[in-house]
Design a protein around this motif. Structure first.
Motif, PDB file in Angstrom:
ATOM      1  N   THR A 411       3.516 -14.931 -31.347  1.00 25.16           N
ATOM      2  CA  THR A 411       4.086 -14.362 -32.568  1.00 25.16           C
ATOM      3  C   THR A 411       5.555 -14.015 -32.327  1.00 25.16           C
ATOM      4  OG1 THR A 411       3.421 -12.107 -31.983  1.00 25.16           O
ATOM      5  CG2 THR A 411       1.897 -13.383 -33.337  1.00 25.16           C
ATOM      6  N   LYS A 412       6.303 -13.930 -33.425  1.00 16.03           N
ATOM      7  CA  LYS A 412       7.699 -13.518 -33.367  1.00 16.03           C
ATOM      8  C   LYS A 412       7.846 -12.220 -34.156  1.00 16.03           C
ATOM      9  CE  LYS A 412       9.646 -18.158 -32.846  1.00 16.03           C
ATOM     10  NZ  LYS A 412      10.568 -19.180 -33.395  1.00 16.03           N
ATOM     11  N   ILE A 457       6.983 -12.911 -22.606  1.00 11.07           N
ATOM     12  CA  ILE A 457       8.122 -13.139 -23.487  1.00 11.07           C
ATOM     13  C   ILE A 457       8.689 -14.538 -23.249  1.00 11.07           C
ATOM     14  CG2 ILE A 457      10.445 -12.368 -24.120  1.00 11.07           C
ATOM     15  CD1 ILE A 457       8.241 -10.428 -24.908  1.00 11.07           C
ATOM     16  N   ASN A 458       8.753 -15.322 -24.325  1.00 11.68           N
ATOM     17  CA  ASN A 458       9.369 -16.649 -24.238  1.00 11.68           C
ATOM     18  C   ASN A 458      10.895 -16.531 -24.267  1.00 11.68           C
ATOM     19  OD1 ASN A 458       6.913 -17.992 -24.167  1.00 11.68           O
ATOM     20  ND2 ASN A 458       6.821 -18.188 -26.406  1.00 11.68           N
ATOM     21  N   LYS A 459      11.390 -15.814 -25.269  1.00 13.11           N
ATOM     22  CA  LYS A 459      12.838 -15.621 -25.386  1.00 13.11           C
ATOM     23  C   LYS A 459      13.120 -14.479 -26.354  1.00 13.11           C
ATOM     24  CE  LYS A 459      13.318 -19.199 -28.954  1.00 13.11           C
ATOM     25  NZ  LYS A 459      13.951 -20.487 -29.312  1.00 13.11           N
ATOM     26  N   ILE A 460      14.352 -14.021 -26.311  1.00 19.68           N
ATOM     27  CA  ILE A 460      14.824 -12.954 -27.205  1.00 19.68           C
ATOM     28  C   ILE A 460      16.109 -13.431 -27.871  1.00 19.68           C
ATOM     29  CG2 ILE A 460      15.687 -10.581 -27.350  1.00 19.68           C
ATOM     30  CD1 ILE A 460      13.958  -9.941 -24.888  1.00 19.68           C
ATOM     31  N   LYS A 461      16.184 -13.309 -29.169  1.00 16.72           N
ATOM     32  CA  LYS A 461      17.399 -13.685 -29.904  1.00 16.72           C
ATOM     33  C   LYS A 461      18.105 -12.431 -30.398  1.00 16.72           C
ATOM     34  CE  LYS A 461      17.443 -15.386 -34.161  1.00 16.72           C
ATOM     35  NZ  LYS A 461      17.351 -16.326 -35.322  1.00 16.72           N
ATOM     36  N   VAL A 462      19.424 -12.376 -30.207  1.00 13.65           N
ATOM     37  CA  VAL A 462      20.241 -11.263 -30.677  1.00 13.65           C
ATOM     38  C   VAL A 462      21.332 -11.822 -31.580  1.00 13.65           C
ATOM     39  CG1 VAL A 462      21.801  -9.390 -30.025  1.00 13.65           C
ATOM     40  CG2 VAL A 462      19.816  -9.922 -28.585  1.00 13.65           C
ATOM     41  N   VAL A 463      21.453 -11.258 -32.776  1.00 13.42           N
ATOM     42  CA  VAL A 463      22.532 -11.623 -33.698  1.00 13.42           C
ATOM     43  C   VAL A 463      23.442 -10.411 -33.825  1.00 13.42           C
ATOM     44  CG1 VAL A 463      23.151 -12.454 -35.999  1.00 13.42           C
ATOM     45  CG2 VAL A 463      20.984 -13.161 -34.951  1.00 13.42           C
ATOM     46  N   ASN A 464      24.704 -10.567 -33.448  1.00 10.46           N
ATOM     47  CA  ASN A 464      25.597  -9.407 -33.426  1.00 10.46           C
ATOM     48  C   ASN A 464      26.244  -9.135 -34.775  1.00 10.46           C
ATOM     49  OD1 ASN A 464      27.709 -11.227 -33.725  1.00 10.46           O
ATOM     50  ND2 ASN A 464      28.651 -10.817 -31.736  1.00 10.46           N
TER      51      ASN A 464
END
Length: 495
Positions: A411-412, A457-464
């Motif tokens: 899940t995301k 955890i597969n990956k983490i996305k951050v939008v600044n």
């Protein structure tokens, strides 16, 4: 509670105080400004209505500031065109009008600060509309005078049009009574560009006719910031009613963090010289923290890197519960005109701020991609924390979840992270999850040494804050043990 109601009732009485014997006329004419009537202004919310005072009594002044005269104002008067000829007004430049409210004047520190920020922002014509002689008590007379001041502003705009000004380049910014004053000016000006209402005054205006209050039809774009939207009996000076194309409600719009009120301490410090002046002046200052916060939010927004990003939602309760879109759709303040909803009015937007200057907080959109492991794919429950590390700066370790959440494989999960730390380039993140160990769930206590709990955890996305995306991961799905911090770095492999 009794004292709060008592003070509120005293304030309401003072605001509506007027002598019936002084106001018998129902209409009057004021030279080039035209005629005014009280017809159509009476309602249960406006039981007493009077005509504006004379032009001489209100004495509206237009104090012009430009980059050529940033500190010394130049008074421009329509009736004396030579004052325009001697000024630094540039018709091709955008023009701002700052309009104060009840008991204020054109020399208040907040007005000077806003003017300075405007001139720092761009080559603008900035008019401070000073109607201090007409904004004095009683409140009923001041509300009537806003109609005259609005007509004076429209009269000035028409004069400037003859000099080459385009109305689409005009922006009126009004605080409290000044918001509705701007509305009257906009109603009398064709194709006015924009009006910004800073906590539009509630008493005598909220839920009245569009003819009486600021309305979306008063300009091409009308935006409002509500910060003190409570009943006057609860010391509220603003209005909750949406009255623009977009209406912003920071921190619910009714109470701002940091504006704690203690009436007994206030009275002890301020004193009471005489009852009427205390009710009008002293108590107004006491309750004005929330009311004035709209001014400070707007002023900060002019040149700040922080954007006061806001979220469209039906109400504040749904916003707090995360029942709205997680995508920020607008910016509160000067740059609100970057979001103009197509053929929509009274769009409500919500956000949260800090309790001290600077009030804006940077928002980072976070997406956690939860994976699975072939031998360990059970669902967990807990709270998520994240720290963003950049080039020379890092945030605190901030909790992303509100309470415990189910953490399901494959899940995301999306979040909005608030912080005062501005990071342009994300280098890494520190991630942590705390398992749910509730007192009423003894099987979660781990006393008997049960199976250790993990998530992957597969990956983490951050939008600044500048809408730049950063992807952080390791090779494959990474095991994260409960209550342990794991680091993830930006990598091209993550996308």
């Amino acid at each position: 509670m009794f004292m709060r109601r008592f003070f509120g009732q005293c304030l309401l009485f003072a605001l509506t105080l007027a002598s019936h014997g002084r106001y018998k006329r129902s209409s009057a004419c004021y030279g080039p400004l035209g005629c005014f009537s009280t017809d159509g202004f009476f309602s249960l919310r406006r039981p007493i209505n009077v005509l504006p005072a004379s032009r001489e009594s209100v004495n509206t002044q237009f104090r012009l500031y430009t980059r050529k005269n940033p500190q010394e104002d130049h008074v421009v008067r329509v009736d004396y065109p030579v004052t325009y000829d001697l000024s630094n007004f540039e018709p091709k430049n955008p023009t701002k009008f700052i309009i104060h409210g009840f008991t204020d004047n054109g020399f208040k520190p907040w007005i000077i600060q806003m003017k300075d920020e405007f001139l720092k922002y761009g080559d603008l014509n900035v008019f401070v509309v000073d109607w201090g002689s007409g904004s004095r008590p009683p409140y009923v007379q001041a509300t009537a005078n806003t109609r005259l001041v609005g007509a004076e502003i429209a009269y000035m705009i028409k004069f400037l049009q003859k000099k080459g000004l385009k109305t689409k380049d005009v922006h009126l910014i009004g605080h409290s009574l000044g918001s509705h004053t701007a509305g009257y000016a906009g109603r009398a000006t064709k194709n006015l560009g924009r009006i910004t209402g800073l906590d539009p005054a509630g008493p005598y205006f909220e839920y009245t006719s569009p003819r009486v209050q600021l309305d979306p039809t008063d300009a091409t774009f009308v935006d409002n910031i509500h910060t003190d939207a409570r009943n006057i009996l609860r010391f509220g000076l603003g209005m909750m009613q949406a009255s623009g194309h977009v209406d912003y409600y920071p921190n619910s719009g009714s109470h701002q963090p940091g504006c704690d009120k203690d009436p007994f301490t206030f009275v002890k410090i301020s004193g009471i010289e005489e009852v009427y002046n205390w009710i009008i002046s002293g108590l107004t200052r006491f309750v004005a923290c929330d009311h004035m916060r709209s001014v400070y939010y707007f002023t900060e927004s002019i040149n700040s890197k922080c954007r006061f990003r806001s979220f469209e939602c039906e109400n504040y309760e749904n916003y707090k519960k995360g029942r709205c879109s997680m995508q920020p759709s607008a910016q509160m303040g000067l740059h609100a005109d970057q979001y103009i909803p197509y053929r929509r009015k009274r769009v409500k937007l919500f956000l949260e701020t800090s309790d001290e200057d600077p009030f804006c907080e940077f928002l980072y959109e976070i997406e956690i991609d939860i994976g699975r492991h072939a031998l360990d794919s059970s669902k967990q429950r807990g709270e998520l924390y994240l720290q963003i590390v950049g080039d020379g700066a890092k945030t605190d370790l901030i909790k992303l979840t509100r309470g415990h959440r189910d953490l399901k494989p494959d899940t995301k999960m999306s979040f909005v992270m608030r912080t005062k730390t501005f990071i342009t380039k994300v280098l890494s993140v520190e991630f942590k999850w705390m398992e749910d160990k509730s007192w009423y769930k003894p099987w979660t206590w781990g006393i008997l040494g049960g199976k250790k709990k993990n998530i992957y955890i597969n990956k983490i996305k951050v939008v600044n804050n500048d809408a730049e995306e950063f992807f952080l991961c390791r090779f494959g799905s990474t095991q994260v043990k409960a209550n342990k911090i794991e680091s993830f770095s930006t990598s091209s492999f993550c996308t």
